[in-house]
Design a protein around this motif. Structure first.
Motif, mmCIF file in Angstrom:
data_model
loop_
_atom_site.group_PDB
_atom_site.id
_atom_site.type_symbol
_atom_site.label_atom_id
_atom_site.label_comp_id
_atom_site.label_asym_id
_atom_site.label_seq_id
_atom_site.Cartn_x
_atom_site.Cartn_y
_atom_site.Cartn_z
ATOM 1 N N GLU A 1 -13.885 26.758 43.585
ATOM 2 C CA GLU A 1 -14.758 27.202 42.500
ATOM 3 C C GLU A 1 -14.083 28.287 41.676
ATOM 4 O O GLU A 1 -14.237 28.338 40.451
ATOM 5 N N ALA A 2 -13.353 29.173 42.353
ATOM 6 C CA ALA A 2 -12.642 30.227 41.635
ATOM 7 C C ALA A 2 -11.579 29.629 40.718
ATOM 8 O O ALA A 2 -11.425 30.051 39.564
ATOM 9 N N VAL A 3 -10.849 28.647 41.212
ATOM 10 C CA VAL A 3 -9.822 27.997 40.394
ATOM 11 C C VAL A 3 -10.461 27.312 39.186
ATOM 12 O O VAL A 3 -9.949 27.406 38.057
ATOM 13 N N ALA A 4 -11.575 26.647 39.407
ATOM 14 C CA ALA A 4 -12.271 25.991 38.301
ATOM 15 C C ALA A 4 -12.727 27.011 37.270
ATOM 16 O O ALA A 4 -12.648 26.760 36.053
ATOM 17 N N GLU A 5 -13.179 28.182 37.726
ATOM 18 C CA GLU A 5 -13.639 29.216 36.794
ATOM 19 C C GLU A 5 -12.476 29.824 36.017
ATOM 20 O O GLU A 5 -12.637 30.214 34.858
ATOM 21 N N VAL A 6 -11.288 29.890 36.625
ATOM 22 C CA VAL A 6 -10.109 30.355 35.893
ATOM 23 C C VAL A 6 -9.879 29.467 34.675
ATOM 24 O O VAL A 6 -9.723 29.948 33.542
ATOM 25 N N HIS A 7 -9.869 28.170 34.895
ATOM 26 C CA HIS A 7 -9.608 27.238 33.792
ATOM 27 C C HIS A 7 -10.748 27.244 32.777
ATOM 28 O O HIS A 7 -10.507 27.186 31.565
ATOM 29 N N ARG A 8 -12.000 27.317 33.255
ATOM 30 C CA ARG A 8 -13.136 27.346 32.331
ATOM 31 C C ARG A 8 -13.100 28.604 31.469
ATOM 32 O O ARG A 8 -13.348 28.563 30.261
ATOM 33 N N ALA A 9 -12.781 29.754 32.116
ATOM 34 C CA ALA A 9 -12.710 31.017 31.381
ATOM 35 C C ALA A 9 -11.608 30.977 30.331
ATOM 36 O O ALA A 9 -11.789 31.454 29.206
ATOM 37 N N LYS A 10 -10.470 30.409 30.696
ATOM 38 C CA LYS A 10 -9.370 30.291 29.737
ATOM 39 C C LYS A 10 -9.786 29.441 28.543
ATOM 40 O O LYS A 10 -9.552 29.801 27.377
#
Length: 431
Positions: free
Chosen positions: A164-173
């Protein structure tokens, strides 16, 4: 990047540590509806938390009343874009890095479920990620009005589910945010030397998003009513992940990863760097230890390549240590709109602090180094800087820099004195 401006031109100032956040109850539209009931419970407890802060001395009632009375209009810049730009312009700040929690006195702009500056490993993983995503959604909207002036820092509670953290990194970017703030404390979760976090470091490096910790979280339950203990340790906790990442080889495995420590000063770094370098390079006190297999180079090389310090309200003592820390590793910050920052008197603060620092070095620490770390477009910011930025003369710096440069020549030459051949005769030998 080189400094192409002349010595007397106004400074392009980038604050590496500012804060923004909605009044807490207004985060509701950014929060997934299934968490609204939990959010109501969180809001109901805010008054109790404020009372506890007052009892512990973290909140001073008389100071709080005066602070809000004297700065009512400017403090709206914590969430109002137009007011914020007015305050930044008044301070001469062309651009900023935006962390959460605009209100550092009453915590009335806390991100949902306390995942702002108090982001820690002891939060409920599901609620923590929900609160982080809500703030990140709002922040992306907030910085989108003038993206050239703001680098939004996404909240990233990585001690929960890594995928989930990795997914949020990409979403935030993709949403326009430019950096990531992780918990300074992992509490009972895996420490940051654990390989489970490698996908997060890889995602951050791939997206070109610096990872930061920020002061705020600390084990306050350990301190009782003794506020001095908290104050003595509060800058230690966000610095602690640095040596976990360094000695476990994270910077070696992920050479494109950038890591920073925010609002913790940089006074502690020279002695730490001296100590770590000496251990790695084989000083007498470390001879009995096994080789540091995870590292392929001495710690100071990782510092210069990948690590930086957002040295909010940079102090005179810290500037005197800049050749040990590295001039390009020190990023100044105003801490707007927190009362421990330089706002609304930033221009006077800069004059008192930088009046005898060489102009070229001042330009690096006040903005150009931050532009490189966080990806600001200096060409877009240049016209604004020429209009609002203080000049070297405004900071009390003489037009003729020869004497200023000469006064610091010995310190510059000495630099990281522990790396001399006298200390380590075999320094040139590869480990």
């Amino acid at each position: 990047m080189t400094d192409a401006v002349s010595g007397g031109d106004p400074y392009l100032i980038i604050s590496s540590d500012c804060h923004a956040g909605l009044p807490t109850e207004e985060y509701r539209p950014y929060l997934e509806s299934r968490f609204h009931r939990d959010f109501d419970d969180f809001l109901a407890g805010q008054g109790r938390r404020r009372e506890e802060m007052t009892r512990l001395g973290v909140r001073n009632e008389a100071f709080a009343d005066k602070w809000f009375h004297d700065n009512e209009e400017g403090l709206r810049g914590g969430w109002d874009t137009a007011q914020r730009l007015k305050e930044l312009d008044g301070d001469g700040v062309a651009a900023e890095v935006v962390f959460p929690d605009a209100d550092a006195v009453d915590s009335r702009t806390a991100a949902p479920f306390g995942v702002g500056l108090g982001l820690s490993g002891d939060q409920d993983p599901e609620l923590g990620m929900a609160g982080a995503r809500a703030h990140n959604r709002w922040l992306a909207d907030f910085v989108s009005a003038r993206p050239e002036r703001h680098c939004g820092v996404a909240l990233l509670p990585i001690t929960g589910e890594v995928s989930e953290a990795v997914a949020e990194v990409h979403r935030a970017k993709e949403s326009g945010l430019g950096a990531l703030m992780i918990p300074a404390m992992w509490v009972d979760k895996e420490p940051y030397h654990d390989r489970r976090y490698d996908p997060v470091w890889a995602a951050a490096a791939e997206c070109g998003m610096p990872v930061l910790t920020h002061s705020g979280a600390a084990p306050r339950e350990d301190y009782g009513d003794h506020l001095g203990i908290y104050v003595s340790e509060v800058t230690w906790w966000p610095a602690r992940p640095l040596w976990f990442l360094l000695w476990s080889g994270v910077f070696e495995r992920h050479p494109a990863l950038r890591f920073g420590v925010a609002e913790s000063g940089c006074w502690w770094l020279p002695n730490l760097l001296w100590f770590m370098d000496r251990l790695y390079l084989g000083a007498h006190g470390g001879k009995k230890l096994s080789p540091f297999q995870e590292l392929k180079r001495p710690p100071h090389e990782y510092l210069d390549r990948q690590i930086f310090v957002c040295a909010t309200n940079t102090k005179r003592r810290e500037l005197a240590q800049r050749y040990e820390i590295g001039v390009d590793n020190i990023l100044w910050g105003s801490d707007f709109p927190h009362p421990e920052g330089t706002w609304p008197d930033t221009r006077a603060w800069l004059r008192r602090t930088f009046h005898d620092i060489p102009v070229a070095e001042t330009r690096r620490m006040l903005g150009l180094a931050a532009a490189e770390v966080f990806g600001f477009d200096t060409a877009k910011l240049a016209p604004l800087a020429r209009r609002i930025g203080p000049s070297p003369a405004d900071l009390g710096q003489p037009a003729d820099q020869a004497a200023v440069e000469a006064s610091w020549a010995r310190s510059r030459e000495t630099g990281r004195h522990w790396l001399t051949g006298e200390d380590f005769p075999t320094l040139g030998v590869t480990r």
